[in-house]
Scaffold this active site. Structure first.
Site, short mmCIF file in Angstrom:
data_model
loop_
_atom_site.label_atom_id
_atom_site.label_comp_id
_atom_site.label_asym_id
_atom_site.label_seq_id
_atom_site.Cartn_x
_atom_site.Cartn_y
_atom_site.Cartn_z
N ARG A 1 0.85 -1.20 0.00
CA ARG A 1 0.00 0.00 0.00
C ARG A 1 0.88 1.24 0.00
O ARG A 1 1.76 1.37 0.84
CB ARG A 1 -0.87 0.03 1.27
CG ARG A 1 -1.93 -0.97 1.30
CD ARG A 1 -3.03 -0.62 2.27
NE ARG A 1 -2.64 -0.05 3.54
CZ ARG A 1 -3.49 0.29 4.49
NH1 ARG A 1 -4.78 0.13 4.29
NH2 ARG A 1 -3.09 0.78 5.62
N ASP B 1 0.26 -3.53 12.02
CA ASP B 1 0.76 -3.88 10.69
C ASP B 1 1.17 -5.36 10.69
O ASP B 1 2.16 -5.74 11.31
CB ASP B 1 1.95 -2.99 10.33
CG ASP B 1 2.38 -3.19 8.89
OD1 ASP B 1 2.68 -4.35 8.51
OD2 ASP B 1 2.42 -2.22 8.13
N ASP C 1 4.78 -6.28 9.43
CA ASP C 1 5.82 -5.90 10.40
C ASP C 1 5.83 -6.84 11.60
O ASP C 1 6.89 -7.20 12.11
CB ASP C 1 5.59 -4.46 10.88
CG ASP C 1 6.05 -3.43 9.85
OD1 ASP C 1 6.77 -3.81 8.91
OD2 ASP C 1 5.66 -2.25 9.99
N THR D 1 -1.43 7.44 -0.33
CA THR D 1 -2.76 7.26 -0.94
C THR D 1 -3.50 6.03 -0.41
O THR D 1 -4.71 5.92 -0.60
CB THR D 1 -2.62 7.07 -2.46
OG1 THR D 1 -1.89 5.85 -2.70
CG2 THR D 1 -1.88 8.23 -3.11
#
Ligand code: PRP
Ligand code: URA
Length: 209
Positions: free
Chosen positions: A104, A200, A203, A108
């Site tokens: 991603r 995340d 991560d 945006t």
């Protein structure tokens, strides 16, 4: 309209709660993700067609059942989807594995494709597309489009945590694809992260926080 299956099982709920906890480290996070993928895979493969065969046990001949027809392919969306592959392969060891690389854009939140390698006969297989997080739905939707460009007709999408926004996007763009999730969360925050979510996923799996 595609169906949303929230796979509701005490073991999955328990393991997911440990994963959501920010104190849980990468080793446990990875192990739990694969365990949940295997448990969800059990539900996701429930409608695989069977065919009757005859076998001989040490005692006598008997009818038995074996999976018939199309074979499976597992396709993780890189990176985080990799964390669900081994759990599914424990269940279906002969499945082939393809990879679609997407990230991603941090500004945006739109997906950017950087890699695609799929089994040559992917169009003949039932495909399970996997990614732990369904947030805006942009990544899953683009990956599904890519699979369809390669001729895939029977696709299921499996995630761990879904936001209502992501479910709506996939259902609108791909009404033929059923979604399987362990949890349907509340919403997205200003950074398009799932709330409450688990942070995340890539991560946390790979320790890159
Ligand atoms: C995460 C996640 C999904 C995507 C979901 O990947 O693993 O692929 O975001 O968000 P969306 O539904 O809004 O598209 P990320 O882009 O962080 O890449 P990574 O797996 O390489 O960390
Ligand atoms: N990607 C993640 O890893 N987590 C989110 O909450 C949203 C996108």
């Amino acid at each position: 309209m595609s169906k949303l299956h929230v796979v509701d099982h005490p073991l999955i709920a328990h393991k997911l709660s440990i994963m959501r906890n920010k104190k849980t480290g990468s080793k446990d996070f990875r192990e739990l993700l694969n365990e949940i993928a295997m448990l969800m895979g059990y539900e996701l493969t429930r409608d695989l067609p069977l065919e009757e065969i005859t076998i001989e046990t040490p005692i006598c001949k008997t009818k038995a059942y074996t999976i018939s027809g199309k074979k499976l392919a597992i396709v993780p969306i890189l990176r985080a989807g990799i964390g669900m592959v081994d759990g599914l392969l424990d269940l279906v060891p002969v499945a082939k594995v393809g990879h679609i690389g997407l990230y991603r854009d941090p500004e945006t939140h739109l997906p950017v494709t950087y890699y695609c390698k799929l089994p040559a006969d992917i169009d003949q297989r039932i495909v399970i597309l996997v990614d732990p997080m369904l947030a805006t739905g942009g990544s899953a939707s683009d990956a599904l489009t890519k699979l369809k460009e390669h001729g895939c007709k029977h696709i299921k999408f499996m995630c761990l945590v879904a936001a209502p926004e992501g479910v709506a996007k996939v259902q609108e763009d791909h009404p033929d694809v059923d979604i399987y999730t362990a949890a349907l969360d509340d919403c997205l925050n200003d950074h398009a992260y799932i709330v409450p979510g688990l942070g995340d996923a890539g991560d946390r799996i790979f320790g890159t926080i």
